[in-house]
Design a protein around this motif. Structure first.
Motif, PDB file in Angstrom:
ATOM      1  N   ARG A   7       0.558  -1.565  -0.099  1.00 26.75           N
ATOM      2  CA  ARG A   7       0.086   0.069  -0.065  1.00 26.75           C
ATOM      3  C   ARG A   7       1.210   1.300  -0.337  1.00 26.75           C
ATOM      4  N   THR A   8       1.717   1.820   0.782  1.00 29.43           N
ATOM      5  CA  THR A   8       3.131   2.380   0.534  1.00 29.43           C
ATOM      6  C   THR A   8       3.725   2.591  -0.383  1.00 29.43           C
ATOM      7  N   GLU A   9       4.267   1.842  -1.268  1.00 33.66           N
ATOM      8  CA  GLU A   9       4.326   1.943  -2.327  1.00 33.66           C
ATOM      9  C   GLU A   9       3.568   2.567  -3.577  1.00 33.66           C
ATOM     10  N   ARG A  10       2.583   1.644  -3.369  1.00 28.74           N
ATOM     11  CA  ARG A  10       0.977   2.523  -4.117  1.00 28.74           C
ATOM     12  C   ARG A  10       1.322   3.941  -4.549  1.00 28.74           C
ATOM     13  N   ALA A  11       1.251   3.830  -2.714  1.00 31.67           N
ATOM     14  CA  ALA A  11       0.704   5.374  -2.562  1.00 31.67           C
ATOM     15  C   ALA A  11       1.475   6.280  -3.257  1.00 31.67           C
ATOM     16  N   VAL A  12       2.977   5.971  -3.108  1.00 27.51           N
ATOM     17  CA  VAL A  12       4.199   6.733  -3.976  1.00 27.51           C
ATOM     18  C   VAL A  12       3.656   6.809  -4.770  1.00 27.51           C
ATOM     19  N   GLU A  13       3.493   5.558  -5.752  1.00 27.53           N
ATOM     20  CA  GLU A  13       3.711   5.519  -7.113  1.00 27.53           C
ATOM     21  C   GLU A  13       2.708   6.304  -7.607  1.00 27.53           C
ATOM     22  N   THR A  14       1.361   6.553  -7.221  1.00 26.45           N
ATOM     23  CA  THR A  14       0.291   7.322  -6.812  1.00 26.45           C
ATOM     24  C   THR A  14       0.656   8.871  -7.254  1.00 26.45           C
ATOM     25  N   ARG A  15       1.579   9.087  -5.423  1.00 30.04           N
ATOM     26  CA  ARG A  15       1.879  10.832  -5.936  1.00 30.04           C
ATOM     27  C   ARG A  15       2.867  11.123  -6.940  1.00 30.04           C
ATOM     28  N   GLU A  16       4.261  10.010  -7.391  1.00 31.34           N
ATOM     29  CA  GLU A  16       4.783  10.502  -8.693  1.00 31.34           C
ATOM     30  C   GLU A  16       4.010  10.565  -9.836  1.00 31.34           C
ATOM     31  N   ALA A  17       2.994  10.341 -10.259  1.00 32.95           N
ATOM     32  CA  ALA A  17       1.911  10.234 -11.653  1.00 32.95           C
ATOM     33  C   ALA A  17       1.526  11.347 -10.581  1.00 32.95           C
ATOM     34  N   ILE A  18       0.818  11.781  -9.427  1.00 33.84           N
ATOM     35  CA  ILE A  18      -0.029  13.100  -9.980  1.00 33.84           C
ATOM     36  C   ILE A  18       0.838  14.209 -10.072  1.00 33.84           C
ATOM     37  N   MET A  19       2.127  13.747  -9.112  1.00 33.77           N
ATOM     38  CA  MET A  19       2.811  15.437  -9.509  1.00 33.77           C
ATOM     39  C   MET A  19       3.649  15.279 -11.520  1.00 33.77           C
ATOM     40  N   SER A  20       3.748  14.224 -11.812  1.00 28.06           N
ATOM     41  CA  SER A  20       4.186  14.465 -13.116  1.00 28.06           C
ATOM     42  C   SER A  20       2.831  14.794 -13.867  1.00 28.06           C
ATOM     43  N   ALA A  21       1.501  14.282 -13.812  1.00 23.63           N
ATOM     44  CA  ALA A  21       0.824  15.311 -14.475  1.00 23.63           C
ATOM     45  C   ALA A  21       0.416  16.262 -14.295  1.00 23.63           C
ATOM     46  N   ALA A  22       0.881  16.179 -12.858  1.00 20.67           N
ATOM     47  CA  ALA A  22       0.146  18.194 -12.574  1.00 20.67           C
ATOM     48  C   ALA A  22       1.224  19.288 -13.333  1.00 20.67           C
ATOM     49  N   GLU A  23       2.717  18.403 -12.807  1.00 19.44           N
ATOM     50  CA  GLU A  23       3.481  19.262 -13.867  1.00 19.44           C
ATOM     51  C   GLU A  23       3.406  20.258 -15.628  1.00 19.44           C
ATOM     52  N   ARG A  24       2.853  19.034 -16.097  1.00 22.37           N
ATOM     53  CA  ARG A  24       2.524  19.341 -18.093  1.00 22.37           C
ATOM     54  C   ARG A  24       0.800  20.095 -17.913  1.00 22.37           C
ATOM     55  N   LEU A  25       0.529  19.569 -16.985  1.00 22.97           N
ATOM     56  CA  LEU A  25      -1.150  20.595 -17.045  1.00 22.97           C
ATOM     57  C   LEU A  25       0.216  22.129 -16.389  1.00 22.97           C
ATOM     58  N   PHE A  26       0.455  22.148 -15.709  1.00 19.84           N
ATOM     59  CA  PHE A  26       0.625  23.277 -15.133  1.00 19.84           C
ATOM     60  C   PHE A  26       1.366  24.081 -16.621  1.00 19.84           C
ATOM     61  N   ALA A  27       2.411  23.714 -16.491  1.00 20.15           N
ATOM     62  CA  ALA A  27       3.658  24.389 -17.952  1.00 20.15           C
ATOM     63  C   ALA A  27       2.565  24.444 -19.236  1.00 20.15           C
ATOM     64  N   GLN A  28       1.723  23.778 -19.742  1.00 16.73           N
ATOM     65  CA  GLN A  28       1.130  23.685 -20.261  1.00 16.73           C
ATOM     66  C   GLN A  28       0.183  25.160 -19.986  1.00 16.73           C
ATOM     67  N   HIS A  29      -0.750  24.791 -19.364  1.00 12.63           N
ATOM     68  CA  HIS A  29      -2.271  26.254 -19.512  1.00 12.63           C
ATOM     69  C   HIS A  29      -1.901  27.025 -17.717  1.00 12.63           C
ATOM     70  N   GLY A  30      -1.193  26.903 -17.039  1.00 11.62           N
ATOM     71  CA  GLY A  30      -0.366  27.644 -15.604  1.00 11.62           C
ATOM     72  C   GLY A  30      -0.889  26.700 -14.687  1.00 11.62           C
TER      73      GLY A  30
END
Length: 225
Positions: A7-30
């Protein structure tokens, strides 16, 4: 114990996925144009409240993202500090401001989104203040700024502060523009991140060493007849 570890490993993976997606969206759209729901969807999360669950809020997510990028940058800065220890060359200390950022961005490959995300953060007055305060608390950067300041004794304190802000904007937005050009294939001004670092070091060194024009005295309201 095995279940908790998974569960801890999955939570870490989920957090990384969210941060990576957010970085792309923020960079593209503000920052303001992207919702937590859009980030969750882009990260492949069925739960639209995933950002709130893992980070508390969108602001908490942005704080975690800036911390994620700061770690590798400060590790590079520590290495460079060891290499130039005792140097009196201002360019060496300016390089310690510039090169950790460009080396980290170079390590991300193409396309990357981090520099453009950082530029978006710098345009938000509240986030900019929080990020700047956290950055100054990091020992490698604090030492770099201290040592650089020691080598600029003739620069008045307020002018030094103002030029420091100019230097930060130069680094952030020059890197963001290069990252955008590389991602879009529109032709970057410099052939490599290394050359970009050299150009920034030249420009900031010149900025810090430029003469200060005497300011004419402006009477205050109290001193006016």
């Amino acid at each position: 114990m095995v279940g908790a570890s998974v569960r801890t490993e999955r939570a870490v993976e989920t957090r990384e996925a969210i941060m990576s997606a957010a970085e792309r969206l923020f960079a593209q759209h503000g920052l303001a144009a992207v919702s937590s729901r859009q980030i969750s969807e882009a990260a492949g999360q069925g739960n639209n409240a995933a950002v709130g669950y893992h980070f508390g809020s969108k602001a908490g997510l942005i704080e975690a993202m800036t911390s994620r990028g700061a770690g590798p940058v400060e590790q590079i800065r520590e290495r460079l500090l060891a290499e130039i220890d005792g140097s009196d060359d201002i360019r060496d200390w300016v390089g310690c401001l510039v090169r950790p950022v460009t080396e980290y961005l170079d390590s991300l490959g193409t396309p990357s989104w981090h520099a453009r995300f950082a530029a978006q953060v710098m345009t938000d007055p509240v986030l900019r203040a929080a990020v700047s305060e956290a950055a100054i608390d990091r020992p490698p950067l604090r030492r770099t700024l201290h040592e650089l300041g020691r080598r600029l004794p003739g620069l008045p304190r307020l002018v030094r502060h103002e030029r420091g802000e100019m230097a930060r904007l130069l680094i952030v937005h020059t890197c963001a523009e290069r990252e955008r050009a590389l991602a879009e294939g529109t032709g970057a001004l410099q052939p490599s991140w290394r050359h970009t670092a050299m150009s920034l070091t030249d420009a900031i060194t010149g900025l810090l060493l430029a003469p200060v024009t005497p300011r004419p005295h402006t009477p205050t309201k109290e001193s006016q007849p």
